[in-house]
Design a protein around this motif. Structure first.
Motif, short mmCIF file in Angstrom:
data_model
loop_
_atom_site.label_atom_id
_atom_site.label_comp_id
_atom_site.label_asym_id
_atom_site.label_seq_id
_atom_site.Cartn_x
_atom_site.Cartn_y
_atom_site.Cartn_z
N GLN A 186 -4.60 1.21 -1.61
CA GLN A 186 -4.55 -0.13 -1.05
C GLN A 186 -4.64 -1.16 -2.18
O GLN A 186 -5.57 -1.12 -2.99
N ASP A 220 0.84 -1.19 0.00
CA ASP A 220 0.00 0.00 0.00
C ASP A 220 0.88 1.25 0.00
O ASP A 220 2.09 1.18 0.25
N CYS A 260 -6.73 -2.20 -7.34
CA CYS A 260 -6.42 -1.41 -6.15
C CYS A 260 -7.57 -0.47 -5.84
O CYS A 260 -8.46 -0.25 -6.66
#
Length: 237
Positions: A129, A97, A136
Motif C-alpha cells: 500500500q 497499491d 509504502c
C-alpha cells in the motif's frame, strides 16, 4: 525507517505459530515507493543478490499476463534437509497499491527432488500500500506446511528470527534496487509489461494443487539446536 509488527489477535496479544505456520507481518518502509517494492518482489535476478537464505529460484512458465509458475528453494540449518516449492503466482496492480499471491502446485516436469523436502504454500500473500510519494507499507501473510516433523526450536526460530530478518532484508534490498536496476536491463520488467514475457506457456490442465498429505513426511524432530549448523542470514545485500 522500518517498523515491523506481528499480526494481532482481537485481544491485542501476538499470535503464536500454529501447526501449519500461519504468520502475519507488516513493514513500513520510508524512502521506498510502492512501485519499487513491487518490482523487488518480482525480480528473480535481483533476488539472487539479496536473499541469502535462497539456494535457487527461477520462473518455469506463464499462465496468463498476470500469472506464472515458479520454483524456489531455501537453506535449512544442517542436518535438516533443505526445502523447496513449486508455486503458482498471480499479481494485480490496484491503483497505487499492489497484490501478489501464491500457492503450491504440482508440475509434471518438476517433481520432488531427492535431496530436498517439498514444502507446501497453502496461501502466501503480499499487499503493498502506497502511503505517500516515497513511502509504502508491506503486509505479508503466509500459511506454509514445511512438511516433516520439525523440532520446536526450528518453528520458534523461524517465527521469531528468520521471518523478521527476511522482512528487513526486503527493505534494505528496496533501498538499493533503483541503482542496481539502472545497470541491469533497466527497461526489462515483464511483470509490468506482458509483451516482454518470453516464458513458455503452461496449460493449466497440466497443473494440480499440491496437497501436503501426498508428500513424504520426514521425521526431523530429534535434531537439537546445539547440533544444527546455522547459516548466516545477516549478510548485507
Amino acid at each position: 525507517r522500518l517498523n515491523t509488527t506481528c499480526s494481532k489477535e482481537p485481544n491485542g496479544n501476538e499470535q503464536q505459530p500454529i501447526k501449519l505456520g500461519l504468520w502475519g507481518m507488516r513493514i513500513v518502509c520510508k524512502d521506498v515507493t510502492a512501485e519499487t517494492l513491487y518490482d523487488v518482489l518480482h525480480d528473480t535476478s535481483y533476488r539472487k543478490k539479496w536473499d541469502t537464505n535462497m539456494i535457487d529460484t527461477f520462473d518455469i512458465g506463464r499462465l496468463t499476463v498476470n500469472a506464472d509458475v515458479g520454483y524456489y528453494s531455501w537453506k535449512c540449518p544442517s542436518p535438516l534437509k533443505n526445502r523447496d516449492f513449486v508455486t503458482m503466482r498471480s499479481w494485480l496492480p490496484l491503483g497505487n497499491d499492489y497484490l501478489i499471491i501464491n500457492y503450491s502446485v504440482k508440475h509434471p516436469e518438476y517433481p520432488p527432488k531427492k535431496d530436498y523436502v517439498r514444502a507446501v504454500s497453502l496461501l502466501t500473500g503480499y499487499l503493498i500500500q502506497s502511503s505517500g510519494a516515497n513511502c509504502c507499507t508491506l503486509y505479508y501473510l503466509t500459511q506454509v506446511d514445511p512438511r516433516g516433523s520439525l523440532p520446536k526450536w526450528v518453528v520458534n526460530r523461524a517465527s521469531q528470527l528468520v521471518a523478521p530478518k527476511a522482512m528487513k532484508k526486503i527493505y534494505k534490498a528496496c533501498l538499493k534496487y533503483p541503482e542496481w536496476k539502472r545497470k541491469h536491463e533497466p527497461n526489462l520488467k515483464p511483470w509490468r509489461y506482458p509483451e516482454q514475457n518470453m516464458l513458455p506457456c503452461i496449460n493449466v490442465a497440466d497443473l494440480t494443487v499440491q496437497r501436503a498429505d501426498s508428500l513424504e513426511n520426514i521425521d526431523e524432530s530429534s535434531v537439537s539446536e546445539e547440533k544444527a549448523q546455522h547459516h548466516s542470514d545477516d549478510d548485507e545485500t
